[in-house]
Scaffold this motif. Structure first.
Motif, mmCIF file in Angstrom:
data_model
loop_
_atom_site.group_PDB
_atom_site.id
_atom_site.type_symbol
_atom_site.label_atom_id
_atom_site.label_comp_id
_atom_site.label_asym_id
_atom_site.label_seq_id
_atom_site.Cartn_x
_atom_site.Cartn_y
_atom_site.Cartn_z
ATOM 1 N N GLU A 254 44.743 41.942 65.905
ATOM 2 C CA GLU A 254 44.828 41.259 64.613
ATOM 3 C C GLU A 254 44.787 39.745 64.821
ATOM 4 O OE1 GLU A 254 45.157 42.556 61.584
ATOM 5 O OE2 GLU A 254 45.484 44.695 61.989
ATOM 6 N N GLY A 255 44.088 39.078 63.908
ATOM 7 C CA GLY A 255 44.054 37.615 63.951
ATOM 8 C C GLY A 255 43.397 37.045 65.182
ATOM 9 N N ALA A 256 42.433 37.775 65.760
ATOM 10 C CA ALA A 256 41.767 37.296 66.978
ATOM 11 C C ALA A 256 40.848 36.114 66.687
ATOM 12 C CB ALA A 256 40.982 38.438 67.614
ATOM 13 N N HIS A 257 40.405 35.977 65.440
ATOM 14 C CA HIS A 257 39.516 34.882 65.075
ATOM 15 C C HIS A 257 39.669 34.625 63.579
ATOM 16 C CE1 HIS A 257 37.238 38.706 64.751
ATOM 17 N NE2 HIS A 257 36.863 38.193 63.596
ATOM 18 N N GLU A 258 38.999 33.607 63.101
ATOM 19 C CA GLU A 258 39.077 33.247 61.680
ATOM 20 C C GLU A 258 38.366 34.297 60.827
ATOM 21 O OE1 GLU A 258 37.655 29.652 58.656
ATOM 22 O OE2 GLU A 258 37.584 29.373 60.828
ATOM 23 N N ALA A 259 39.024 34.715 59.742
ATOM 24 C CA ALA A 259 38.464 35.744 58.862
ATOM 25 C C ALA A 259 37.548 35.115 57.823
ATOM 26 C CB ALA A 259 39.586 36.515 58.177
ATOM 27 N N ILE A 260 36.502 35.854 57.446
ATOM 28 C CA ILE A 260 35.626 35.439 56.343
ATOM 29 C C ILE A 260 36.142 36.018 55.028
ATOM 30 C CG2 ILE A 260 33.289 35.594 55.411
ATOM 31 C CD1 ILE A 260 32.218 35.635 58.225
ATOM 32 N N LEU A 261 36.626 37.272 55.075
ATOM 33 C CA LEU A 261 37.189 37.938 53.899
ATOM 34 C C LEU A 261 38.678 38.152 54.116
ATOM 35 C CD1 LEU A 261 34.478 40.719 53.382
ATOM 36 C CD2 LEU A 261 34.546 38.474 52.307
ATOM 37 N N SER A 262 39.430 38.146 53.029
ATOM 38 C CA SER A 262 40.851 38.456 53.139
ATOM 39 C C SER A 262 41.029 39.945 53.433
ATOM 40 C CB SER A 262 41.575 38.095 51.844
ATOM 41 O OG SER A 262 41.158 38.949 50.785
ATOM 42 N N ARG A 263 42.215 40.306 53.924
ATOM 43 C CA ARG A 263 42.474 41.705 54.241
ATOM 44 C C ARG A 263 42.390 42.573 52.989
ATOM 45 N NH1 ARG A 263 44.283 43.996 59.045
ATOM 46 N NH2 ARG A 263 43.760 46.201 58.868
ATOM 47 N N GLU A 264 42.861 42.040 51.849
ATOM 48 C CA GLU A 264 42.803 42.787 50.600
ATOM 49 C C GLU A 264 41.361 43.027 50.171
ATOM 50 O OE1 GLU A 264 44.573 40.074 51.103
ATOM 51 O OE2 GLU A 264 46.577 40.978 51.272
ATOM 52 N N GLU A 265 40.506 42.000 50.297
ATOM 53 C CA GLU A 265 39.094 42.158 49.940
ATOM 54 C C GLU A 265 38.432 43.185 50.846
ATOM 55 O OE1 GLU A 265 37.579 37.846 48.240
ATOM 56 O OE2 GLU A 265 37.926 38.056 50.390
ATOM 57 N N PHE A 266 38.729 43.136 52.145
ATOM 58 C CA PHE A 266 38.101 44.077 53.076
ATOM 59 C C PHE A 266 38.540 45.509 52.791
ATOM 60 C CE2 PHE A 266 38.149 46.466 57.098
ATOM 61 C CZ PHE A 266 36.789 46.436 57.384
ATOM 62 N N GLU A 267 39.830 45.725 52.528
ATOM 63 C CA GLU A 267 40.308 47.074 52.223
ATOM 64 C C GLU A 267 39.698 47.584 50.927
ATOM 65 O OE1 GLU A 267 41.943 49.029 54.109
ATOM 66 O OE2 GLU A 267 42.260 47.554 55.703
ATOM 67 N N ALA A 268 39.563 46.707 49.926
ATOM 68 C CA ALA A 268 38.921 47.117 48.673
ATOM 69 C C ALA A 268 37.459 47.478 48.903
ATOM 70 C CB ALA A 268 39.035 45.996 47.636
ATOM 71 N N LEU A 269 36.767 46.698 49.748
ATOM 72 C CA LEU A 269 35.371 46.995 50.078
ATOM 73 C C LEU A 269 35.258 48.334 50.794
ATOM 74 C CD1 LEU A 269 33.819 43.652 51.364
ATOM 75 C CD2 LEU A 269 32.924 45.095 49.555
ATOM 76 N N ARG A 270 36.119 48.566 51.773
ATOM 77 C CA ARG A 270 36.050 49.809 52.520
ATOM 78 C C ARG A 270 36.316 51.005 51.607
ATOM 79 N NH1 ARG A 270 39.422 50.328 57.997
ATOM 80 N NH2 ARG A 270 41.178 50.195 56.551
ATOM 81 N N GLY A 271 37.303 50.874 50.697
ATOM 82 C CA GLY A 271 37.559 51.959 49.759
ATOM 83 C C GLY A 271 36.383 52.220 48.841
ATOM 84 N N MET A 272 35.742 51.131 48.366
ATOM 85 C CA MET A 272 34.584 51.284 47.486
ATOM 86 C C MET A 272 33.433 51.970 48.217
ATOM 87 S SD MET A 272 33.467 50.568 44.389
ATOM 88 C CE MET A 272 34.503 49.238 43.796
ATOM 89 N N LEU A 273 33.175 51.590 49.466
ATOM 90 C CA LEU A 273 32.093 52.200 50.235
ATOM 91 C C LEU A 273 32.389 53.661 50.547
ATOM 92 C CD1 LEU A 273 31.274 49.285 52.714
ATOM 93 C CD2 LEU A 273 29.894 50.046 50.775
#
Length: 485
Positions: A254-273
């Motif tokens: 976790e946190g190995a580098h700078e994120a482009i998307l927030s964790r909430e946005e990524f989880e919402a994207l993964r759920g949508m896909l």
């Protein structure tokens, strides 16, 4: 009867070859020498390159077992017992198969007979040692990968949106904005195919310079690296194929580098896909909001999104519809056909009715707060306009302002006062029942005008819509199954 041959089995995994240098070529040379020196003119090589010994799911191993069952194999030879398998249970299964079909087993470096009790005991002990060694190798590899990952030393090929700077993933400003734009499109209901077409039309290309497809879009937005999570040891090479390892073998930081998307946005994207992938292939790329969600209430089959074409005069008119898939394919259901726009509006109204007891207090409080703020702003604006109008009249009476300037400014201020009166009436209506119903109508109209937003809402909240329209009836009934139920 087919003449039986000697099976020479060789195997090496990527980790073992890197650690010990015991290559396939060395194994093959030893086994061929064994066959020739022991008088076996007929032999066949079975090779598994890059496959672990923890299971028997290997192409050459499956072919070898099939040949044993078919009676084509006289004996099996490996350099060591761990080349055959590193699992005690799998070794016992192979020994039983060989003994059942009269096949002997030899290891060029370990001398024992599996046809005798003592030989089987030795073989079992060696297989236990091989399994223990495999687990130790896996632990050492995982620990080394984790240590290197925590130091940021494993980044090799950056995903789209990133570039390597001093061996670490760093957002690429030019690509990162397209990642955010693609995420916005997906979260507002666009399909991966829509995003791919949008990127291709705008001249955006993948890291390899190719056109985007729905598959590459899904792969990109399923990558945890976009949320700042680095994952290594996720895939492995088996022969010429790349396969995914078990999640327990992944190395996540976790946190190995700078994120482009927030964790909430990524989880919402993964759920949508994931919800889109659960739909039928026919419905995954459809632009109709209820495609893949609407089902016939009579037979339970999917409702197909399509068009009904009618001719009025010299013009052909098309209107979107949903109809029972079983009826379309001649399966025998009733012609359960409904107008698409009417059904989608009915589902939105039913959804709002279902959630109104929980939603109305929150919305009412929000609207009351918004109304009070709006009302204070409008009243302040009206007081300022009245004060300016009063000063303007005094200036005109004193002869400071000409009649033309007075008339022009007076008209403007009177328009401001009229707009303030209308805004006050709208703000007062927000807290009434009529105001709530008007808000619901505005929301329905907005969703109807934005199919992508409407589809995103349905995919997130609704699991299934059962549609009932009896034959020759104009009334449509729906039954909603929500994801929270």
């Amino acid at each position: 009867m087919t003449e039986r041959h000697l099976a020479l089995y060789v195997r090496v995994s990527t980790e073992e070859q890197a650690a010990s240098g015991h290559s396939l070529r060395e194994q093959e040379e030893q086994l061929v020498e064994y066959a020739r020196s022991h008088g076996f003119p007929r032999y066949e090589l079975y090779c598994d390159d890059g496959y672990s010994g923890k299971s028997l799911n290997r192409p050459a191993m499956e072919r070898l077992r099939a040949d044993i069952r078919a009676g084509c194999v006289l004996g099996v030879v490996t350099t060591r017992i761990d080349r055959l398998t590193r699992s005690v249970a799998d070794f016992a299964r192979l020994v039983d198969e060989m003994n059942l079909h009269g096949v002997f087993y030899r290891s060029t470096r370990q001398n024992f007979e599996i046809s005798t009790a003592m030989g089987r005991l030795v073989a079992q002990m060696l297989s236990v040692i091989a399994e223990f060694e495999r687990e130790m190798i896996a632990e050492r590899v995982h620990e080394n990968l984790l240590a290197m990952a925590q130091r940021g030393e494993l980044a090799t090929k950056p995903p789209f949106g990133y570039r390597l700077v001093n061996g670490r993933l760093t957002p690429d400003p030019r690509e990162a904005r397209w990642v955010r734009e693609g995420a916005r499109l997906l979260l507002t209901g666009a399909s991966p195919r829509d995003v791919a077409m949008e990127f291709n039309a705008l001249g955006v290309r993948t890291k390899t310079g190719r056109l985007w497809t729905d598959r590459t879009v899904r792969t990109l937005f399923s990558n945890p690296a976009l949320a700042g999570v680095s994952v290594w040891n996720r895939r492995k090479t088996q022969g010429s194929r790349r396969t995914e390892r078990e999640p327990t073998e992944w190395v996540c930081v976790e946190g190995a580098h700078e994120a482009i998307l927030s964790r909430e946005e990524f989880e919402a994207l993964r759920g949508m896909l994931e919800r889109r992938r659960a739909l039928s292939p026919r419905s995954q790329g459809s632009k109709r909001p209820l495609a893949g969600i609407a089902r016939c209430g009579f037979c339970g089959s999917a409702m197909y999104a399509g068009w009904q074409v009618s001719k009025r005069g010299h013009e052909r008119q098309k209107r979107p519809i949903y109809r029972c898939g079983r009826y379309v394919t001649g399966g025998g259901c009733t012609p359960n056909q409904v107008d698409a726009s009417a059904l989608e509006m009915l589902v939105v109204e039913e959804l709002l009715r279902r959630v109104r007891p929980e939603l109305e207090p929150v919305v009412s409080a929000y609207r009351a707060h918004a109304a009070s703020n709006e009302l204070r702003t409008v009243q302040r604006k009206r007081r300022v306009a009245l004060a300016r109008l009063s000063r303007l009249a005094e200036a005109y009476a004193s002869g400071v302002v000409s009649e033309e300037a007075f008339s022009r400014e007076q008209v403007r201020l009177l328009r401001v006062l009229e707009a303030c009166r209308e805004a006050e009436a709208q703000a007062a209506a927000l807290s009434t029942t009529d105001g709530w119903d008007a808000w619901v109508r505005e929301l329905c109209a907005r969703l109807a005008g934005d199919p992508h937003l409407e589809r995103a809402l349905f995919l997130t909240v609704v699991r299934e819509v059962r549609v009932f329209r009896p034959k020759r009836s104009r009334e449509v009934d729906v039954d909603l199954v929500l994801r929270l139920e």
